[in-house]
Design a protein around this motif. Structure first.
Motif: not given
Length: 389
Positions: A103-119
């Motif tokens: 998951h590449l996160r490089t855009r300010a516009a995507s801030v606040g949208t997480p990568v969701l994982l679990g355990d």
């Protein structure tokens, strides 16, 4: 969930003109081995994948290989852009690459949208914050001021708004910034200044409430709080980092947050040594035997500057890269105060050599200086017809 936190790879960087790509490839091998041997579930890379916005082709190939090997591993991967990266180039194809678990996160516009994982303990929201240039986000985000603190406070407001909608979820944040508390960590010489208006420091309190904050930008590993840490760069990129221990943080995220941390040291293909003394002492003292295979920065303390110092130094230390002079006393330590009026350029140059070295130039050196002075003074554009015999 077991997390491996790394940052500041700076792929494509050289060290005083010595290529580092082979050493960086060895770190990638090490990283993959740790993911496998330590059963890592999540790898986070907090910015500065590349050393510059337009990286050399070989560096792009190594980055591609690293991400492909991580995608084939057991771990998920979250990567953010740093101040050395081109966010657009690094983030190209991010939507497609997401499907491979990178998951590449490089855009300010995507801030606040997480990568969701679990355990087994539930959901983990991973918020990757790219490097946020205050100049770039000031107007778009309607910030009260142009500062790193204002940019990151707004980013974390968006992160907290998302987390508020996920009760019980644990949180991991990646950020690329200069962060510190009452005692700010000391930067190294290889880090690019990111200050705006002379201010770059962001308080650790900006990340309060986050279960783990994985920081990038500083090249030394630092523990700011139990939950806010820098991994540092995997290799030394300046002699100011000679005392660093390089590596990554291995973090166990339990049901209530960080349960355990361990620093995993990275391989050191060639260590750094900063030596100081007279040239004869450096060449003869057996105490420096262990430094003969190191990259060396030498400071010579001879009162009179030795001739052919670097050539002689490299006979014992073939990887000597930097040579400076700091005489304890003698002519080289005092400023030149003699007036230059009434003296030729050649005479001034000879006086400078004697003042710095503590000994006059010999006949061959004097002749070379005369040729240099005359070459500099000659007006090659002068019309020959105007020359008066």
């Amino acid at each position: 969930m077991r997390i491996l936190h790394t940052s500041d790879w700076h792929l494509g960087r050289s060290f005083h003109r010595e290529g580092l790509l082979g050493h960086q490839a060895a770190f990638v091998d090490h990283l993959i081995e740790v993911v496998d041997s330590e059963s890592v579930d999540l790898v986070v890379v907090s910015g500065d994948i590349y050393d510059r916005a337009l990286p050399p082709v070989d560096a792009v190939h190594l980055a591609n290989e690293a991400l492909a090997r991580l995608a084939a591993s057991r771990a998920k991967v979250v990567v953010t852009s740093g101040n050395h990266d081109s966010a657009q180039r690094l983030g190209f194809g991010a939507d497609l690459i997401d499907r491979a678990g990178v998951h590449l996160r490089t855009r300010a516009a995507s801030v606040g949208t997480p990568v969701l994982l679990g355990d087994e303990h539930g959901e983990v929201a991973v918020h990757g914050l790219p490097y946020l240039d205050p100049e770039a986000v000031h107007r778009a985000w309607e910030l009260p001021e142009r500062s790193h603190q204002a940019a990151l406070e707004e980013a974390m407001r968006r992160v907290r708004a998302d987390l508020a909608s996920r009760p019980g979820a644990r949180s991991v944040v990646l950020a690329h910034a200069f962060v510190g508390g009452a005692a700010a960590p000391v930067p190294s010489d290889s880090e690019r200044d990111i200050s705006v208006g002379g201010v770059s420091l962001v308080p650790t309190s900006v990340f309060d409430g986050v279960d783990y904050t994985a920081l990038g930008h500083l090249h030394g590993a630092h523990v700011l709080t139990e939950t806010v840490r820098y991994s540092g760069s995997p290799l030394a990129y300046s002699f100011s980092e000679a005392g660093h221990t390089k590596g990554s943080w291995l973090v166990d995220l339990g049901a209530e947050g960080v349960a355990a941390t361990e620093f995993v040291e990275a391989p050191v293909p060639r260590r750094l040594a900063r030596l100081s003394g007279t040239l004869e002492a450096l060449l003869a003292d057996p105490a420096y035997t262990a430094d003969e295979g190191a990259w060396v920065q030498a400071t010579l303390t001879d009162d009179i500057r030795p001739a052919e110092a670097m050539e002689r130094l490299r006979r014992r230390f073939p990887h000597a890269l930097v040579l400076t002079f700091a005489p304890h006393s003698g002519p080289g330590t005092a400023p030149m105060t003699a007036p230059v009026t009434g003296r030729s350029d050649h005479e001034v140059a000879l006086a400078f050599v004697e003042a710095v070295r503590g000994a006059p130039a010999d006949a061959a050196e004097s002749a070379l200086l005369r040729d240099a002075v005359e070459a500099c003074c000659e007006d090659r554009d002068l019309d020959p017809a105007e020359v008066v015999a």
